[in-house]
Scaffold this motif. Structure first.
Motif, PDB file in Angstrom:
ATOM      1  N   LEU A  37       0.820  -1.207   0.000  1.00 43.13           N
ATOM      2  CA  LEU A  37       0.000   0.000   0.000  1.00 43.13           C
ATOM      3  C   LEU A  37       0.853   1.255   0.000  1.00 43.13           C
ATOM      4  CD1 LEU A  37      -2.888  -0.844   2.505  1.00 43.13           C
ATOM      5  CD2 LEU A  37      -3.095  -0.363   0.057  1.00 43.13           C
ATOM      6  N   GLY A  38       1.952   1.215   0.747  1.00 43.20           N
ATOM      7  CA  GLY A  38       2.826   2.372   0.803  1.00 43.20           C
ATOM      8  C   GLY A  38       3.400   2.731  -0.557  1.00 43.20           C
ATOM      9  N   ARG A  39       3.645   1.712  -1.384  1.00 47.61           N
ATOM     10  CA  ARG A  39       4.195   1.971  -2.712  1.00 47.61           C
ATOM     11  C   ARG A  39       3.106   2.342  -3.724  1.00 47.61           C
ATOM     12  NH1 ARG A  39       9.344   0.759  -3.807  1.00 47.61           N
ATOM     13  NH2 ARG A  39      10.592  -0.289  -2.216  1.00 47.61           N
ATOM     14  N   LEU A  40       1.930   1.735  -3.568  1.00 41.10           N
ATOM     15  CA  LEU A  40       0.853   1.985  -4.525  1.00 41.10           C
ATOM     16  C   LEU A  40       0.138   3.301  -4.275  1.00 41.10           C
ATOM     17  CD1 LEU A  40      -0.724  -1.601  -4.727  1.00 41.10           C
ATOM     18  CD2 LEU A  40       0.677  -0.458  -6.457  1.00 41.10           C
ATOM     19  N   VAL A  41       0.128   3.762  -3.013  1.00 38.31           N
ATOM     20  CA  VAL A  41      -0.587   4.992  -2.665  1.00 38.31           C
ATOM     21  C   VAL A  41       0.408   5.967  -2.037  1.00 38.31           C
ATOM     22  CG1 VAL A  41      -2.592   5.954  -1.476  1.00 38.31           C
ATOM     23  CG2 VAL A  41      -2.598   3.545  -2.177  1.00 38.31           C
ATOM     24  N   PRO A  42       1.092   6.763  -2.845  1.00 38.07           N
ATOM     25  CA  PRO A  42       2.128   7.653  -2.312  1.00 38.07           C
ATOM     26  C   PRO A  42       1.604   8.671  -1.303  1.00 38.07           C
ATOM     27  CG  PRO A  42       2.300   7.448  -4.704  1.00 38.07           C
ATOM     28  CD  PRO A  42       1.017   6.803  -4.314  1.00 38.07           C
ATOM     29  N   GLY A  43       0.365   9.129  -1.441  1.00 38.85           N
ATOM     30  CA  GLY A  43      -0.166  10.148  -0.528  1.00 38.85           C
ATOM     31  C   GLY A  43      -0.871   9.583   0.682  1.00 38.85           C
ATOM     32  N   LEU A  44      -0.654   8.317   0.975  1.00 43.49           N
ATOM     33  CA  LEU A  44      -1.369   7.675   2.076  1.00 43.49           C
ATOM     34  C   LEU A  44      -1.039   8.317   3.421  1.00 43.49           C
ATOM     35  CD1 LEU A  44      -3.233   5.382   2.983  1.00 43.49           C
ATOM     36  CD2 LEU A  44      -1.228   3.906   3.174  1.00 43.49           C
ATOM     37  N   GLY A  45       0.214   8.660   3.642  1.00 47.12           N
ATOM     38  CA  GLY A  45       0.609   9.252   4.913  1.00 47.12           C
ATOM     39  C   GLY A  45      -0.105  10.554   5.193  1.00 47.12           C
ATOM     40  N   ASP A  46      -0.195  11.408   4.179  1.00 43.59           N
ATOM     41  CA  ASP A  46      -0.886  12.683   4.364  1.00 43.59           C
ATOM     42  C   ASP A  46      -2.360  12.480   4.681  1.00 43.59           C
ATOM     43  OD1 ASP A  46       1.465  14.037   3.882  1.00 43.59           O
ATOM     44  OD2 ASP A  46       1.068  14.248   1.727  1.00 43.59           O
ATOM     45  N   ALA A  47      -2.981  11.504   4.008  1.00 43.95           N
ATOM     46  CA  ALA A  47      -4.402  11.240   4.244  1.00 43.95           C
ATOM     47  C   ALA A  47      -4.641  10.741   5.669  1.00 43.95           C
ATOM     48  CB  ALA A  47      -4.918  10.222   3.233  1.00 43.95           C
ATOM     49  N   LEU A  48      -3.743   9.888   6.157  1.00 44.11           N
ATOM     50  CA  LEU A  48      -3.905   9.344   7.505  1.00 44.11           C
ATOM     51  C   LEU A  48      -3.647  10.382   8.586  1.00 44.11           C
ATOM     52  CD1 LEU A  48      -2.123   5.891   7.049  1.00 44.11           C
ATOM     53  CD2 LEU A  48      -4.574   6.298   7.251  1.00 44.11           C
ATOM     54  N   ALA A  49      -2.875  11.416   8.250  1.00 43.76           N
ATOM     55  CA  ALA A  49      -2.499  12.412   9.255  1.00 43.76           C
ATOM     56  C   ALA A  49      -3.490  13.564   9.364  1.00 43.76           C
ATOM     57  CB  ALA A  49      -1.113  12.963   8.940  1.00 43.76           C
ATOM     58  N   ARG A  50      -4.531  13.567   8.541  1.00 34.50           N
ATOM     59  CA  ARG A  50      -5.454  14.708   8.549  1.00 34.50           C
ATOM     60  C   ARG A  50      -6.255  14.811   9.833  1.00 34.50           C
ATOM     61  NH1 ARG A  50      -7.787  14.133   2.340  1.00 34.50           N
ATOM     62  NH2 ARG A  50      -5.843  14.784   1.294  1.00 34.50           N
ATOM     63  N   ILE A 255      11.948   0.176   5.950  1.00 32.79           N
ATOM     64  CA  ILE A 255      12.109  -1.274   5.994  1.00 32.79           C
ATOM     65  C   ILE A 255      12.870  -1.779   4.783  1.00 32.79           C
ATOM     66  CG2 ILE A 255      10.863  -3.469   5.974  1.00 32.79           C
ATOM     67  CD1 ILE A 255       8.657  -2.003   7.546  1.00 32.79           C
ATOM     68  N   THR A 256      12.471  -1.317   3.600  1.00 32.32           N
ATOM     69  CA  THR A 256      13.096  -1.812   2.375  1.00 32.32           C
ATOM     70  C   THR A 256      14.504  -1.261   2.171  1.00 32.32           C
ATOM     71  OG1 THR A 256      11.998  -0.030   1.144  1.00 32.32           O
ATOM     72  CG2 THR A 256      10.886  -2.169   1.221  1.00 32.32           C
ATOM     73  N   SER A 257      14.750  -0.066   2.682  1.00 33.77           N
ATOM     74  CA  SER A 257      16.068   0.533   2.475  1.00 33.77           C
ATOM     75  C   SER A 257      17.059   0.152   3.567  1.00 33.77           C
ATOM     76  CB  SER A 257      15.948   2.064   2.409  1.00 33.77           C
ATOM     77  OG  SER A 257      15.458   2.579   3.631  1.00 33.77           O
ATOM     78  N   ARG A 258      16.549  -0.298   4.747  1.00 32.50           N
ATOM     79  CA  ARG A 258      17.443  -0.629   5.859  1.00 32.50           C
ATOM     80  C   ARG A 258      17.062  -1.969   6.493  1.00 32.50           C
ATOM     81  NH1 ARG A 258      16.981   4.775   9.297  1.00 32.50           N
ATOM     82  NH2 ARG A 258      14.887   4.711   8.422  1.00 32.50           N
ATOM     83  N   PRO A 259      17.088  -3.054   5.729  1.00 36.09           N
ATOM     84  CA  PRO A 259      16.695  -4.356   6.308  1.00 36.09           C
ATOM     85  C   PRO A 259      17.611  -4.816   7.426  1.00 36.09           C
ATOM     86  CG  PRO A 259      17.697  -4.650   4.149  1.00 36.09           C
ATOM     87  CD  PRO A 259      17.491  -3.186   4.316  1.00 36.09           C
ATOM     88  N   LEU A 260      18.887  -4.423   7.373  1.00 41.92           N
ATOM     89  CA  LEU A 260      19.805  -4.821   8.440  1.00 41.92           C
ATOM     90  C   LEU A 260      19.423  -4.172   9.767  1.00 41.92           C
ATOM     91  CD1 LEU A 260      23.297  -4.783   6.646  1.00 41.92           C
ATOM     92  CD2 LEU A 260      21.867  -6.750   7.247  1.00 41.92           C
ATOM     93  N   ASP A 261      18.848  -2.973   9.696  1.00 40.12           N
ATOM     94  CA  ASP A 261      18.390  -2.323  10.921  1.00 40.12           C
ATOM     95  C   ASP A 261      17.267  -3.122  11.569  1.00 40.12           C
ATOM     96  OD1 ASP A 261      20.211  -0.387  10.410  1.00 40.12           O
ATOM     97  OD2 ASP A 261      18.778   1.179   9.879  1.00 40.12           O
ATOM     98  N   VAL A 262      16.359  -3.645  10.740  1.00 42.74           N
ATOM     99  CA  VAL A 262      15.266  -4.463  11.259  1.00 42.74           C
ATOM    100  C   VAL A 262      15.825  -5.709  11.939  1.00 42.74           C
ATOM    101  CG1 VAL A 262      13.209  -5.800  10.632  1.00 42.74           C
ATOM    102  CG2 VAL A 262      13.659  -3.600   9.531  1.00 42.74           C
ATOM    103  N   ALA A 263      16.848  -6.319  11.313  1.00 42.82           N
ATOM    104  CA  ALA A 263      17.472  -7.499  11.912  1.00 42.82           C
ATOM    105  C   ALA A 263      18.143  -7.147  13.232  1.00 42.82           C
ATOM    106  CB  ALA A 263      18.486  -8.099  10.947  1.00 42.82           C
TER     107      ALA A 263
END
Length: 371
Positions: A37-50, A255-263
């Motif tokens: 969803l984060g990739r398919l809906v770029p404006g999702l964060g703004d919508a959730l923060a309203r 998550i996708t850019s820092r998988p080692l951090d998640v580990a």
């Protein structure tokens, strides 16, 4: 669930409901859905923060409240006195939950994440959020004392409202400064943290208490626990999965850019669960508890309230923060680890004194007593 041989002989997974049996799968699926969803809906964060509630987007706030309410409705609030009279169980539980657990997570967070302050802070918050009712599932599967688990969970829930904010201030601001470590800068007051705890724990706690009191008064405890609880129980999972979907939609890039951090977040959590569970089980054995109560002590001390940790991290630092991500990783690690510890707990019964079998009535000469 029976605590006899038959119960332990059946596979653990076979005694879980369909939803609980594949909980780790649902959590993985929710994470994947959130990333998509984060990739398919770029404006999702703004919508959730309203629209926000105490700094948390309304959809996330609703998800957190929904997941907390059912597990707190399961607690038997009228049985607190049964544990307060058992000092061999109560005192170790309080020490392990409110002294050892937070201190151990603080130490592990600094040991494993000295260069990642956001994740380190998130783990410390997780360590402060002690177990609530979901741990009863693991305790029941491991043949622990069901009543003791319910009472300790209720006690932790009430104590958490009182102590969480003070402990957060101590472990994030006071103790690091005294030890010469980097202090976490909190842009919120103690009251704002308390407000988050009261909203995301206090409201469902009150709701759970009133639901049980009204339900039992109207139709009795048997109906309440065999009819109502099974109907509302699954909503805890629904709320958890919904919250994870939304959080991972906002955390996708991290998550996708820092998988080692998640580990790296997962590693101290694994060490924490192992040390807390094994140490608590050994402590129970040392103070003379039988296997059922020692098992309850171990699971209630090792389990954490990730729902509360996520809620506080979001309200304090934001939904896209590293602190929130540390809380989100928690359930994925906790579920398979605690399922594995169920098997360990069942095998550990051989190290505890076995209760004497009940006396049987035998034939006796006429006129003599029967034993």
């Amino acid at each position: 669930m029976s605590t006899g041989t038959t119960a332990s002989a059946r596979p653990v997974a076979g005694r879980l409901s369909f939803l609980d049996r594949f909980l780790a799968v649902w959590i993985l699926a929710a994470m994947a859905a959130g990333l998509g969803l984060g990739r398919l809906v770029p404006g999702l964060g703004d919508a959730l923060a309203r629209v926000t509630v105490t700094g948390v987007s309304l959809p996330i706030a609703l998800g957190l409240l929904v997941m907390m309410y059912p597990v707190l409705a399961k607690v038997r609030y009228d049985r607190l006195d049964t544990v307060t009279r058992d000092r061999r169980l109560l005192i170790p539980s309080l020490v392990l939950n409110w002294i050892v657990g937070p201190a151990l997570m603080f130490a592990l967070a600094w040991l494993f994440l000295p260069d990642l302050p956001e994740y380190r802070t998130g783990l410390i918050i997780v360590g402060l959020a002690r177990c609530i009712a979901m741990v009863i599932i693991w305790n029941d599967l491991a043949c622990g004392d069901r009543e003791a688990a319910a009472v300790l969970v209720a006690l932790n829930s009430v104590f958490q409202v009182i102590a969480f904010s003070a402990l957060g201030w101590f472990y994030l601001s006071v103790l690091p400064g005294r030890l010469g470590l980097e202090q976490t800068t909190l842009n919120v007051s103690v009251w704002e943290i308390t407000r988050s705890v009261l909203i995301f724990l206090g409201i469902p706690l009150l709701g759970g208490f009133l639901t049980r009191r009204i339900g039992e008064k109207a139709k009795g405890r048997t109906w309440y626990e065999t009819q109502l609880i099974p109907r509302i129980g699954p909503f805890a999972l629904y709320g958890l999965l919904f919250t994870i979907v939304v959080l991972f939609a906002l955390q996708g890039d991290a998550i996708t850019s820092r998988p080692l951090d998640v580990a790296r977040i997962a590693l101290p959590l694994l060490v924490y669960f192992a040390l807390m569970w094994a140490g608590s089980m050994a402590a129970g054995r040392a103070v003379g508890l039988g296997h059922p109560k020692a098992t309850t002590l171990a699971f209630t001390a090792a389990g954490n309230n990730f729902e509360l940790a996520i809620a506080v991290a979001i309200a304090t630092f934001g939904a896209t923060s590293g602190q929130a991500l540390a809380g989100v990783v928690g359930p994925l690690i906790e579920v398979p680890v605690l399922i594995g510890l169920v098997y360990v707990a069942l095998a550990a019964r051989r190290f505890f004194p076995q209760p004497a079998p009940p006396a049987e009535t035998v034939a006796a000469p006429e006129g003599s007593a029967r034993v």
